[in-house]
Design an enzyme around this catalytic site. Sequence first.
Site, mmCIF file in Angstrom:
data_model
loop_
_atom_site.group_PDB
_atom_site.id
_atom_site.type_symbol
_atom_site.label_atom_id
_atom_site.label_comp_id
_atom_site.label_asym_id
_atom_site.label_seq_id
_atom_site.Cartn_x
_atom_site.Cartn_y
_atom_site.Cartn_z
ATOM 1 N N HIS A 63 11.877 23.167 -16.712
ATOM 2 C CA HIS A 63 12.734 22.797 -15.585
ATOM 3 C C HIS A 63 11.938 22.490 -14.325
ATOM 4 O O HIS A 63 12.157 21.482 -13.658
ATOM 5 C CB HIS A 63 13.732 23.921 -15.289
ATOM 6 C CG HIS A 63 14.573 23.655 -14.074
ATOM 7 N ND1 HIS A 63 14.203 24.073 -12.803
ATOM 8 C CD2 HIS A 63 15.751 23.005 -13.931
ATOM 9 C CE1 HIS A 63 15.122 23.689 -11.940
ATOM 10 N NE2 HIS A 63 16.075 23.041 -12.593
ATOM 11 N N ASP A 69 15.399 19.804 -19.997
ATOM 12 C CA ASP A 69 14.787 19.198 -18.810
ATOM 13 C C ASP A 69 13.409 18.674 -19.189
ATOM 14 O O ASP A 69 12.655 19.357 -19.914
ATOM 15 C CB ASP A 69 14.631 20.231 -17.690
ATOM 16 C CG ASP A 69 15.953 20.755 -17.192
ATOM 17 O OD1 ASP A 69 16.807 19.935 -16.840
ATOM 18 O OD2 ASP A 69 16.128 21.990 -17.144
ATOM 19 N N GLN A 105 21.042 12.542 -18.327
ATOM 20 C CA GLN A 105 21.440 12.818 -16.947
ATOM 21 C C GLN A 105 20.215 12.855 -16.045
ATOM 22 O O GLN A 105 19.086 13.052 -16.495
ATOM 23 C CB GLN A 105 22.176 14.148 -16.852
ATOM 24 C CG GLN A 105 21.337 15.357 -17.251
ATOM 25 C CD GLN A 105 22.043 16.676 -17.034
ATOM 26 O OE1 GLN A 105 23.115 16.731 -16.455
ATOM 27 N NE2 GLN A 105 21.450 17.752 -17.501
ATOM 28 N N HIS A 151 22.674 25.468 -20.825
ATOM 29 C CA HIS A 151 21.739 25.110 -19.766
ATOM 30 C C HIS A 151 20.354 25.699 -20.041
ATOM 31 O O HIS A 151 20.168 26.913 -20.035
ATOM 32 C CB HIS A 151 22.293 25.659 -18.441
ATOM 33 C CG HIS A 151 21.509 25.274 -17.234
ATOM 34 N ND1 HIS A 151 20.947 26.213 -16.393
ATOM 35 C CD2 HIS A 151 21.215 24.057 -16.711
ATOM 36 C CE1 HIS A 151 20.346 25.593 -15.397
ATOM 37 N NE2 HIS A 151 20.500 24.288 -15.563
ATOM 38 N N ARG A 152 19.400 24.823 -20.343
ATOM 39 C CA ARG A 152 18.043 25.229 -20.719
ATOM 40 C C ARG A 152 18.077 26.121 -21.972
ATOM 41 O O ARG A 152 17.251 27.018 -22.137
ATOM 42 C CB ARG A 152 17.345 25.952 -19.570
ATOM 43 C CG ARG A 152 17.434 25.235 -18.236
ATOM 44 C CD ARG A 152 16.806 26.027 -17.106
ATOM 45 N NE ARG A 152 17.276 25.533 -15.817
ATOM 46 C CZ ARG A 152 16.984 26.089 -14.645
ATOM 47 N NH1 ARG A 152 16.181 27.148 -14.594
ATOM 48 N NH2 ARG A 152 17.470 25.588 -13.522
ATOM 49 N N GLU A 167 20.835 21.596 -23.418
ATOM 50 C CA GLU A 167 20.255 20.829 -22.313
ATOM 51 C C GLU A 167 18.744 20.967 -22.317
ATOM 52 O O GLU A 167 18.211 22.071 -22.488
ATOM 53 C CB GLU A 167 20.817 21.326 -20.974
ATOM 54 C CG GLU A 167 20.459 20.414 -19.818
ATOM 55 C CD GLU A 167 19.907 21.155 -18.619
ATOM 56 O OE1 GLU A 167 19.870 20.536 -17.541
ATOM 57 O OE2 GLU A 167 19.476 22.317 -18.749
ATOM 58 N N GLU A 218 17.745 15.717 -19.346
ATOM 59 C CA GLU A 218 17.603 15.339 -17.942
ATOM 60 C C GLU A 218 16.187 14.873 -17.647
ATOM 61 O O GLU A 218 15.207 15.562 -17.988
ATOM 62 C CB GLU A 218 17.939 16.522 -17.034
ATOM 63 C CG GLU A 218 17.770 16.199 -15.550
ATOM 64 C CD GLU A 218 18.077 17.377 -14.644
ATOM 65 O OE1 GLU A 218 17.731 17.285 -13.449
ATOM 66 O OE2 GLU A 218 18.646 18.378 -15.120
#
Length: 736
Positions: free
Chosen positions: A93, A80, A203, A51-52, A78, A171
């Site tokens: 993010h 963003d 996503q 995540h990130r 991931e 994302e």
Amino acid sequence: MKKKHILPLSLALCIGGSTFPSPISNVQASERSNSQSMLEPIVDHVNVVAHRGASAYAPEHTKEAYEMAIRMQADFVEIDLHMTKDGQLVAIHDSSLKRTTNVEEVFPDRAPWLVKDFTLAEIKRLDAGSWFSEAKGKHSKKKYRGQKILTLDEAIRIIQKKNKKTALFIETKSPKTYPGMEEKLVKILERTGYLKKDRLILQSFSEESLRKLQPMIPEDVPLIQLYTPSMLKGKNLDEALAEAAEYAEGIGPDKSLVTPILMQEAHERMLTVQPYTVNTKDEMVEQLSLGVDGIITNNPDHAVELENRPYISHGAASGEVTDTSAVLWARSNEPSLLKFEISQDPRFKKKPIVKKLKAEKENDSTAQVKVDGLTPNTVYHYRVKAHKGSNEVAGTFKTAPDGKAEEPLTLVWGGDTGGQGNIPPFKSFSAMADLNPDFFLFSGDTIYADNPTPAVPDGSSKTIEDFRAKYKENRTDPHLRKLLQSTSTYAIWDDHEVINDFSGPSEPLTSTGLKAFTEYWPLLKENSDPSKLFHKYSWGNTLDLIVLNNRGYRDPNTQVDGPDKTMLGKEQLNWLKQELIQSDAKVKLVASSVPISIPTGKVNHRDGWANADHIDPNDPTGYETEFKQISDFILQNEIKNVNFVTTDVHYADMIQYDPDRNGSVDYRELVSGPLGAVMINPPELDPTFGPERLYAEGGFFNFGVLKVDPKEEQMTVEIRDENGNVHYKGNFPIEK
């Protein structure tokens, strides 16, 4: 993310409420594999998504975070995406630059410092690492200072250079704010070679963005619909996921949304489930026990370890505690050597008792170990882990007082979990644990093997895998794990551990249901033999707990009642009488899985002691003749302070009995429930043994509390709801 084959099944359910699931057809059921559980991944490999980047260890969305995630062997990194004022996609993010950069210092007059209001050149002037160094304090690495916000192109080049096999989990953030974002994203992915299966997942929280992407990308590139709790609150889950399945291949729910029901609804539609943000090993194990298909985490190293090493998968428990011994239970996710450590010291600084035992495949990787030589009336701490794994599960229990000691006692009891569409979580277990009881009596129907739930969607457990899946389903409940790990448990079985209203010797599934029951509860081997399951435990001289086996010996329910009909069998009946007359404990508590005067079962098929002739005078069934022997024995021998305790009937009831009608109370019956099954309103009582109802209430989840104060010569009984609120409290003198 290759999906396994699974059969669809429609099920209408809402967040915060449910309707009963419909069973699938026999044809569909016959086509299933040995395990029909929906609480298993539908992919061949559970993906670890950084995540990130490895954002627990380095500033999010920086070169350092991405490279560290790859070194930790994450499957996906991931990213963003927001878009700058001059149309460049950047990895960040927040929509604002404030939290993760020094933008306030560099551009003090441009609040609120939104990404869309800055050019890429301006953003490149910012420090995206110092905030992390300052937050981590003196232990952080100074090299994080001066890290830069990356464009998508730059992020991809960093990941490609470090490991070409690492895939992207991208994302689109706030896509309405950035017209043309999707088109720019697809062009970059095409140019860099990532717009293909197994290299990319896209996503978004925006359905509009995902629907826009759908025709722009290859069909085999998955789209993931993200959900916050507020996005699903009050909505029909069946309808929401059916809509998502029109354009997405998976869902990314907040971890708090992941329940057995959500897993079933998603997996029936072949939607993968990747919860966010799952950071501790305990959280990861909980999500894995629910069958998720991926984990989005700031700590990819933890998730990778759980993927590669065995771990304790469904909590731990202690049970069958005496003054000097206890049985410890745990399950690993695969066959492995389990190490139990037991100590009076919660920090385990003093040399602990160590027990090692192999969790074997033939027992579904469960293991139970007996610990002897303990000190009476003492709190013990234990911890268990699987060999070569590092995650640890801990618990506590208290040994019983010795011999004639008369110590205050608090116990909780309940039953009926997982029936008629009621699925974990069950809040009552947490309310029980909060009372810090000396032990928990699980009074039967610890599962509903014959009811449809995500573990067994067709509602018909036939194989040992089905029965095991039911136990594992209930152990996904954090409330149940909390209780089991905070005190000891005495578990008894009733009908739904096998099939409704079954008579042990005549039911073909008895041995299968019994095997699963004894695998999943901490039971002494000598007490879990099919010819046993009845035993006594003493809590000093305060209480004798006399546990009955109401299923294993009984004649068929349809047999006409009479002197030849038995529920307990001759050996158990004589044993019960002996234990009652020999007991000098302040309170005798007889744990029966069926009630005395509350009609259960059906006409001509009565399942409890009562024949219910007040309902149908022509009904010849029931087991009143045998119970009359027990009742007469109590009266004839003037045995005081006998209390029968049960669940089974799905409402709460407090009953005192005067079978000889002389105006004095000869024994009592304490009834609670359900913990998680259909709620029923109290019926009229069968009058045979002179019952007097002190309290009865249905329509709510509840459990019972029993407190014994030897010094005050008093027993207190409470019925509490799932939030711990008291609905009934009765004080009863202990007779001498």
